[in-house]
Design an enzyme around this catalytic site. Structure first.
Site, PDB file in Angstrom:
ATOM      1  N   ASP A 222      -2.086  -0.474  -7.631  1.00 50.35           N
ATOM      2  CA  ASP A 222      -3.477  -0.978  -6.718  1.00 50.35           C
ATOM      3  C   ASP A 222      -4.780   0.567  -6.322  1.00 50.35           C
ATOM      4  O   ASP A 222      -6.052  -0.323  -6.744  1.00 50.35           O
ATOM      5  CB  ASP A 222      -3.399  -1.215  -4.935  1.00 50.35           C
ATOM      6  CG  ASP A 222      -2.870  -3.032  -4.988  1.00 50.35           C
ATOM      7  OD1 ASP A 222      -2.563  -3.431  -6.461  1.00 50.35           O
ATOM      8  OD2 ASP A 222      -2.542  -3.506  -4.209  1.00 50.35           O
TER       9      ASP A 222
ATOM     10  N   TYR B  70      -4.230  -9.221  -1.519  1.00 45.67           N
ATOM     11  CA  TYR B  70      -3.515  -8.321  -0.066  1.00 45.67           C
ATOM     12  C   TYR B  70      -4.572  -8.201   0.329  1.00 45.67           C
ATOM     13  O   TYR B  70      -5.716  -7.112   0.261  1.00 45.67           O
ATOM     14  CB  TYR B  70      -2.444  -8.073  -0.560  1.00 45.67           C
ATOM     15  CG  TYR B  70      -1.374  -8.359  -0.497  1.00 45.67           C
ATOM     16  CD1 TYR B  70      -0.976  -8.498   1.010  1.00 45.67           C
ATOM     17  CD2 TYR B  70      -0.593  -8.733  -1.803  1.00 45.67           C
ATOM     18  CE1 TYR B  70       0.624  -9.042   1.157  1.00 45.67           C
ATOM     19  CE2 TYR B  70       0.909  -9.720  -1.454  1.00 45.67           C
ATOM     20  CZ  TYR B  70       1.393  -9.522   0.131  1.00 45.67           C
ATOM     21  OH  TYR B  70       2.342  -9.642   0.029  1.00 45.67           O
TER      22      TYR B  70
END
Lengths: 677, 677
Positions: B326, B413
């Site tokens: 990420d 998320y």
């Protein structure tokens, strides 16, 4: 809360008027929940009932434990579901030492003031110490000639010496008498006695005769200096550290919880806060409202700290025996202290008082023993969505927790015990250590002078903070949607991809669940292989077919470092695994045994589970050990900043979906001045 | 804060007036700390400098990374200790893709607007994706004939379809082009797109040509229903859950911290809050005031999350590639979102904005990207002393923490990233997960229908929450009282007592400390054997001779479950150990490599440390991996209540004694109405 106190006083008055004679006071109407701790009146009644059986004189009777005898779980649950107000009949369990030798266990029916049963405890192990005998014991050295001489010899002033008492442990002796080790300290120039030990003296007091029976004055080590050991602000000299800015808060609608007796309602939770002189705070009959089915669902029948094992790691003559069981030997509830409003608990806290029986059986009052408060500042859930063209979505829900706090101070250490409840269904128990290290005096002022293992850290001149452990074991009697539950270990395993046509990956992980059939299956040392620990109700599934459950989210696991056959480890054998599961058994409350002082380790969780009983789809109890290996450091001296650890009990397929999806944020505002915030 | 913004605007205006031509804007005077993130003006200047080198037209230039090039640590430390106001010369580091194929790395001197150096990256791995190319890519399917057909075939309405993009990973291909996988979702009846995947379609887009280059419509699985997936309060129907009571707060003296530029002073702490489009929040030059020596002492030169590896565990065609990095692929800073005052952060919070460069190099503004606030309600230290006859002592100090919070939302998320500072010297970083699960659509509505491994949990009808991990790796460049530090593992070992005359114990534990000489010595898998992890300054001792240090108090450790030679694991090999230590090296910032997208794992922490460099008494960096194996449960659906984890960096013999001994409690009061609290 004030109203409650007022009502309580009124009712008390009412009963006093109704009372005909001492023993017949009927305080039952004060009880609003079958697990309410014994009231002041009930303790008085129990005292009278016991003393009627063993009149004094001619007998000597000392009360070592007085508490609610657990009502049958079936009765409690029936009561809870029936909605009737009168709780089932209550009994008290009493451990008393009669005539300085006989340990009596009695069950007393409170309503009828009868001794229902009694037996004499003959096996090894003695009951919890009373505060009074500790108080008597610590005064012995100062009246004992040889000790007065030893103190003078060291150039100390008797008026500046205080003594403290320590349980003696068990080291293979076939037969023992009740005894305490005594150690004295200088309070000259400080209130911080534990850091100024007067070492080199071994004192043993017999508790039955209340006399010093062994006395040796060996080596003389310097008493560590008082300088820099004081912790009371009133005795410290400026300059103080930079000031922290002040904070004012207000709940315009009042607190979000209500306390009725010992029963709490808050947000979607209902539970009961009990108290026991040995266990301290007990959380019971915790249930949470499920918005999908419009009813409250059971989660935890009972949760409390069953034992705290603190073995020190210096094998020397003055330290080897220090292997304390703070709940069984000193009473976790008996060692609870009054909380300081605004500092131990925030301004929005409400307090509960407790009563416990003194050595003579009379009720003792502890004010502000437990506090309950809401805590703000966290996030419940959130999402920012940037993936939908021409739409910006941000949804954030603030969180509020409810915290039940108590502080257990066993001598030098302060244990801050919190139970945190969240609207999401999580329960987060936590423990924070503060207080004062036990110091060993040494003739060393610098690590350069250290030749042999000192068994600790030189935290200040002449002061070794001795290595030790803190092992807390929680008794967690889950009743997930009913009493019959199972223990499931979800193991993670690596799967190797063998057919590379099916995937470009070489591996992935998946899970396989093992239902523990027996106590042996459930014993788990955490941390060595990845797993999830779940308690499920195998008779209850979600609409998509998952078993409803709660998961234990553990912290870093600690494992014992003593030899398994070493005496302290046999007594503290409940630390051999981090997780144990037993079938519910009313008599199995204390993981180190009912009679822990000088116990031989024959009544511990480790022994009970050798029966290897069935635990599948049964009323089961999860036992969880939280351990800290403590290597002291200079920052722990002269008083230790909080060291916290904890774990989470998290709903896992218990709800059909996020249970706080439709819980809106509370209004949380900055309140710049007067008027409506 | 308002004043600061005002000053900022004034200064901005001033510079605009002084500006002679575009490139020569000199914004240096805005900089108050050498680690300040690039300002809006600096980003503009960097853009102009790069575009001067590669004029458009004829070139196409896309900015994939624009950030502060780390100034020499020696210069920063010299600046900090000298007290001069002008920070050392600043440079920017730029990664740009020129003409859709060449990846250029440039260093730009900001003052002189010169390209100081540049090179072309030829090795495997591509830079962080830009938001703009992601935005372009996700619009491709809806204009692509075969996909329109696939959507129609499924009876879906094109206007209700949104697509999302996913990095493709690397699976042994010798050569790759920049590409993204695309997946589409139905937003019909919900904003919660991730739970309504339109599955069975594989779409690959080439990023250089911005075209779909692979398309397969395979199986048709039902799109999970919209019912019960919405999370916006405005779209939910009553009844809502029980209301949480409101809370109003006030700091009568204002906040206890001051923010000057990006530098924070609070209680005994001073530190800098940086920002980087890839790292997100960076804590730098953290030092704490030591009341004993009357000066601030260095603790942490720099701390940030270097990478977040999220491998999913479904090896199937549509999921195997989902092994996200990420930070390196999506930019942790680029993925930061604006915080919602009062809900993401409490009312007493102050906010910082950030700027980052868009794909065209122009500065983009993110409002309220970081918040800073004080948190009340805890205890700093306490003790109740009942052991001194005729004296009752209770000393309690309330605690206040300072929290720096940001939220990084990478697609589904939300990561709540907190850095908590305590007056006791502890730094407690924590991570909380929220947001939305990635759902795999299946033709299953009940677990009874499951025959094969579904690689996840049936969290709702037709909806599998796929197993995955979250591995955060922290870069923690400690400078404990200076740059030269050592890494010490304090191992616990059981000692058997052999001479039973010397002790009644059979065993005890003690510690032995190992100083790691090389990188190999330091690699540690936590949890298997008890140890303490400490960074010390071996050149600095306390007055009693202990090495000054900070200890890492870890949470439950997670270890990778993929095969070490599996492609994703080679790329995420920094998870092979929980703890690593490297000598400080300016180029080693990103544990998964500088160019992570489709990387081959040849520029990771695991590779660097193969050099086995010396790390004793050197400027060293500690890398710590926090891992979560995530088995989804129904409560995570449709949006997940926070799951938190964290760790503590705790002073250990850093101070001579408890550094908050002389820190008084702040005034914490209930404020029932008007006027002075």
């Amino acid at each position: 809360m004030k109203l409650f106190h007022y009502l309580f006083s009124l009712l008390t008055l009412l009963f006093l008027f109704q009372a005909k004679e001492g023993v017949s006071i009927s305080p039952l109407q004060l009880i609003t929940h079958p697990l309410d701790p014994l009231t002041k009146q009930e303790i008085t009644l129990v005292q009278a009932t016991v003393l009627k059986k063993y009149p004094t004189p001619p007998n000597h009777v000392f009360f070592h434990y007085v508490g609610l005898d657990d009502p049958d779980k079936t009765h409690v649950l029936k009561w809870a579901s029936s909605g009737t107000k009168t709780p089932p009949q209550r009994s008290a369990f009493v451990v008393a030492i009669v005539n300085n030798s006989q340990i009596h266990e009695l069950i007393i029916n409170i309503k009828s003031s009868n001794v229902v049963s009694y037996k004499i405890h003959l096996d090894p192990g003695f009951p919890t110490l009373t505060l009074e005998e500790q108080s008597l014991a610590i005064s012995l050295p100062l009246k004992y000639g040889p000790d007065v001489e030893s103190i003078n010899k060291r150039g100390l002033n008797l008026s500046e010496v205080v003594c403290s008492c320590f349980t003696v442990g068990w080291y293979g002796e076939a037969k023992s008498t009740r005894a305490l080790r005594l150690e004295c300290f200088s309070k000259n120039g400080t209130a911080n006695i534990y850091v100024r030990p007067i070492s080199g003296i071994n004192i043993l007091a017999d508790l039955d005769t209340m006399k010093i029976v062994e006395y040796h004055d060996n080596v003389v080590e310097p008493v560590p200096k008082a300088e820099n050991t004081e912790y009371r602000a009133s005795h410290l000299k400026p300059p103080f550290s930079p000031r922290l800015h002040s904070f004012a808060s207000h709940q315009p609608e009042g607190p979000g919880f209500t306390i009725k007796g010992h029963s709490i309602s808050w947000a979607n939770w209902k539970f009961h806060i009990g108290y026991d002189v040995r266990a301290g705070v007990i959380i019971s009959t915790a249930s949470i409202y499920d918005p999908e089915v419009h009813k409250s669902r059971q989660v935890l029948y009972r949760g409390y700290i069953s034992e705290l094992f603190v073995p020190y790691q210096d094998p020397g003559e003055e330290w080897y025996y220090k292997t304390f069981f703070d709940a069984g030997e000193f009473g976790f509830g008996q060692s609870m202290v009054s909380l300081e409003p605004l500092h131990d608990c925030p301004p929005q806290a409400q307090f509960l008082d407790v009563y416990f029986a003194a050595s003579d059986g009379s009720p003792q009052h502890l004010e502000n023993a437990i506090c309950v408060f809401e805590q703000y500042g966290g996030i419940s859930w959130r999402h920012t969505e940037s993936g939908i063209p021409n739409e910006q979505i941000r949804e954030v829900r603030s969180d509020v927790s409810l915290i039940v706090r108590s502080v257990v101070t066993v001598g030098n250490y302060d244990n801050v015990i919190d139970w945190e409840f969240k609207p999401s269904g999580s329960i987060k128990p936590s423990i924070s250590l503060s207080g004062i290290l036990e110091i060993k005096a040494v003739d060393i002022t610098h690590t350069d002078q250290i030749k042999d293992d000192q068994h600790g850290t030189l935290v200040s001149e002449h002061s070794i903070g001795v290595y030790h452990d803190h092992y807390y074991i929680y008794h967690l009697d889950f009743d997930i949607d009913g009493v019959d539950n199972s223990f499931v270990k979800t193991n993670f395993k690596t799967v190797q991809v063998t057919d590379y046509n099916s995937s470009k990956r070489k591996s992935y992980w998946t899970t396989s669940s093992e239902v523990a059939k027996t106590e042996s299956d459930a014993k788990t040392k955490l941390g060595f292989s990845p797993s999830e620990i779940v308690i499920v109700n195998p008779n209850k599934k979600t609409s998509t077919g998952n078993e409803v459950g709660y998961r234990l989210v553990p912290n870093a696991a600690s494992h014992p470092l003593l030899r398994e056959d070493d005496y302290p480890q046999r007594r503290g054998a409940f630390t051999n695994y981090n997780v144990w599961v037993t079938p519910y058994n009313k008599t199995e409350k204390w993981a180190g045994g009912l009679f822990v002082d000088q116990s031989h380790g024959d009544d511990t969780l480790a022994v009970w589970t050798k029966q290897n009983r069935g635990i599948e789809n049964k009323d089961i109890v999860l036992w969880y050990v939280v351990g800290i290996h403590h290597v002291p450091c200079q920052e722990d001296f002269p008083i230790m900043p909080l060291l916290s650890t904890g774990f989470e009990l998290r709903p896992t397929n218990f709800f059909e979906r996020n249970p706080v999806l439709k819980t809106l944020s509370p209004d949380i505002v900055k309140w710049p001045g007067c008027g409506k915030p």
